[in-house]
Design a protein around this motif. Structure first.
Motif, PDB file in Angstrom:
ATOM      1  N   UNK A 150     -25.551 -64.810 -27.953  1.00 23.77           N
ATOM      2  CA  UNK A 150     -25.070 -64.769 -26.579  1.00 23.77           C
ATOM      3  C   UNK A 150     -24.359 -66.063 -26.228  1.00 23.77           C
ATOM      4  N   UNK A 151     -23.118 -65.959 -25.814  1.00 17.73           N
ATOM      5  CA  UNK A 151     -22.393 -67.150 -25.389  1.00 17.73           C
ATOM      6  C   UNK A 151     -22.768 -67.461 -23.958  1.00 17.73           C
ATOM      7  N   UNK A 152     -22.374 -68.632 -23.522  1.00 16.84           N
ATOM      8  CA  UNK A 152     -22.681 -69.020 -22.148  1.00 16.84           C
ATOM      9  C   UNK A 152     -22.010 -68.066 -21.177  1.00 16.84           C
ATOM     10  N   UNK A 153     -22.727 -67.775 -20.095  1.00 11.42           N
ATOM     11  CA  UNK A 153     -22.186 -66.859 -19.093  1.00 11.42           C
ATOM     12  C   UNK A 153     -20.934 -67.470 -18.462  1.00 11.42           C
ATOM     13  N   UNK A 154     -19.991 -66.621 -18.128  1.00 10.97           N
ATOM     14  CA  UNK A 154     -18.787 -67.095 -17.454  1.00 10.97           C
ATOM     15  C   UNK A 154     -19.186 -67.658 -16.099  1.00 10.97           C
ATOM     16  N   UNK A 155     -18.539 -68.709 -15.672  1.00 13.96           N
ATOM     17  CA  UNK A 155     -18.857 -69.297 -14.378  1.00 13.96           C
ATOM     18  C   UNK A 155     -20.050 -70.225 -14.447  1.00 13.96           C
ATOM     19  N   UNK A 156     -20.525 -70.516 -15.664  1.00 11.32           N
ATOM     20  CA  UNK A 156     -21.667 -71.428 -15.767  1.00 11.32           C
ATOM     21  C   UNK A 156     -21.182 -72.865 -15.607  1.00 11.32           C
ATOM     22  N   UNK A 157     -22.129 -73.760 -15.586  1.00  6.92           N
ATOM     23  CA  UNK A 157     -21.835 -75.177 -15.369  1.00  6.92           C
ATOM     24  C   UNK A 157     -20.821 -75.680 -16.407  1.00  6.92           C
ATOM     25  N   UNK A 158     -19.716 -76.286 -15.965  1.00  6.60           N
ATOM     26  CA  UNK A 158     -18.713 -76.783 -16.924  1.00  6.60           C
ATOM     27  C   UNK A 158     -19.272 -77.891 -17.825  1.00  6.60           C
ATOM     28  N   UNK A 159     -20.357 -78.546 -17.407  1.00 13.02           N
ATOM     29  CA  UNK A 159     -20.967 -79.600 -18.221  1.00 13.02           C
ATOM     30  C   UNK A 159     -21.769 -79.027 -19.392  1.00 13.02           C
ATOM     31  N   UNK A 160     -22.012 -77.719 -19.361  1.00 11.95           N
ATOM     32  CA  UNK A 160     -22.812 -77.085 -20.420  1.00 11.95           C
ATOM     33  C   UNK A 160     -22.165 -77.252 -21.791  1.00 11.95           C
ATOM     34  N   UNK A 161     -20.842 -77.108 -21.843  1.00  4.64           N
ATOM     35  CA  UNK A 161     -20.132 -77.215 -23.121  1.00  4.64           C
ATOM     36  C   UNK A 161     -20.329 -78.609 -23.728  1.00  4.64           C
ATOM     37  N   UNK A 162     -20.225 -79.639 -22.894  1.00  5.31           N
ATOM     38  CA  UNK A 162     -20.428 -81.012 -23.374  1.00  5.31           C
ATOM     39  C   UNK A 162     -21.873 -81.208 -23.834  1.00  5.31           C
ATOM     40  N   UNK A 163     -22.805 -80.608 -23.098  1.00  6.33           N
ATOM     41  CA  UNK A 163     -24.222 -80.725 -23.455  1.00  6.33           C
ATOM     42  C   UNK A 163     -24.489 -80.091 -24.820  1.00  6.33           C
ATOM     43  N   UNK A 164     -23.871 -78.929 -25.069  1.00  3.92           N
ATOM     44  CA  UNK A 164     -24.030 -78.251 -26.360  1.00  3.92           C
ATOM     45  C   UNK A 164     -23.474 -79.123 -27.484  1.00  3.92           C
ATOM     46  N   UNK A 165     -22.302 -79.707 -27.262  1.00  8.53           N
ATOM     47  CA  UNK A 165     -21.706 -80.586 -28.283  1.00  8.53           C
ATOM     48  C   UNK A 165     -22.600 -81.799 -28.540  1.00  8.53           C
ATOM     49  N   UNK A 166     -23.193 -82.345 -27.478  1.00 11.50           N
ATOM     50  CA  UNK A 166     -24.096 -83.498 -27.632  1.00 11.50           C
ATOM     51  C   UNK A 166     -25.339 -83.109 -28.431  1.00 11.50           C
ATOM     52  N   UNK A 167     -25.894 -81.933 -28.151  1.00 13.42           N
ATOM     53  CA  UNK A 167     -27.084 -81.461 -28.879  1.00 13.42           C
ATOM     54  C   UNK A 167     -26.756 -81.247 -30.354  1.00 13.42           C
ATOM     55  N   UNK A 168     -25.541 -80.748 -30.628  1.00  9.09           N
ATOM     56  CA  UNK A 168     -25.125 -80.557 -32.019  1.00  9.09           C
ATOM     57  C   UNK A 168     -25.010 -81.908 -32.731  1.00  9.09           C
ATOM     58  N   UNK A 169     -24.531 -82.917 -32.025  1.00 16.35           N
ATOM     59  CA  UNK A 169     -24.423 -84.243 -32.647  1.00 16.35           C
ATOM     60  C   UNK A 169     -25.808 -84.850 -32.884  1.00 16.35           C
ATOM     61  N   UNK A 170     -26.817 -84.335 -32.156  1.00 18.68           N
ATOM     62  CA  UNK A 170     -28.201 -84.785 -32.385  1.00 18.68           C
ATOM     63  C   UNK A 170     -28.846 -84.045 -33.563  1.00 18.68           C
TER      64      UNK A 170
END
Length: 197
Positions: A145-165
């Protein structure tokens, strides 16, 4: 190769089903999920089959859905997983549960299957993650399941940060998608995602 059988069930003796097709009786080994679906003994049933040929035996394996057959074939491609172990896995977990288990890397749940240890469970996860995501399953349950449309725009950055962790993309996506609040900063999303992991 025998792709499917359509006929009448003559007898059931777990995990074996005897199906009569045009006067010929076929002994078919089935996972318990299929076995329970075949309760009505009188009417014709359609079973998707996989024929396994070894020097000492020709064995037919049967499945109530094409998805089960496809996943079974992927399972037996994994080194060290034979048809009997694959049947045990499909008897223990539904196709949907297995796909979820592989994508969320839940080795403990897989290891609960008789004949599967932690080491084999980890090997299954590593080898099947890419293959199961490419499989065309009828329920499209393999799509994460991808992020719901209209979700927090900061979510994408958070996902990238978690991947770098060190988190895998699917896992990071799952962790962030659980967060309901749409007004959080990237840092707050990461903190919450790590707490809820």
């Amino acid at each position: 190769m025998i792709g499917h059988l359509k006929g009448r069930i003559i007898s059931k003796n777990p995990p074996e089903v005897l199906i009569e097709v045009e006067g010929i009786g076929y002994e078919v080994l089935c996972p318990m999920s299929t076995f329970y679906e075949l309760d009505n003994l009188s009417e014709d049933v359609l079973i998707y089959t996989h024929l396994s040929i070894k020097e000492d035996a020709h064995t037919l394996f049967g499945f109530i859905t094409k998805d089960e057959k496809s996943v079974f074939r992927e399972l037996i491609r994994v080194n060290g997983v034979g048809p009997k172990v694959a049947l045990a896995i499909l008897s223990n977990l539904s196709v949907h549960s297995l796909v979820e288990c592989i994508s969320s890397e839940d080795a403990d749940l897989l290891a609960k299957t008789p004949g599967i240890g932690k080491k084999t469970a980890l090997k299954l996860i590593v080898e099947l993650q890419d293959r199961l995501s490419k499989l065309e399953l009828a329920g499209n349950m393999n799509k994460s399941p991808d992020l719901k449309q209209g979700s927090n725009p900061n979510s994408k950055q958070a996902i990238e940060a978690l991947q770098s962790l060190g988190f895998k993309a699917k896992e990071a996506n799952r962790m962030v998608s659980k967060i309901e609040d749409q007004n959080l900063t990237t840092e707050q999303i990461i903190r919450l995602a790590l707490q809820n992991k």
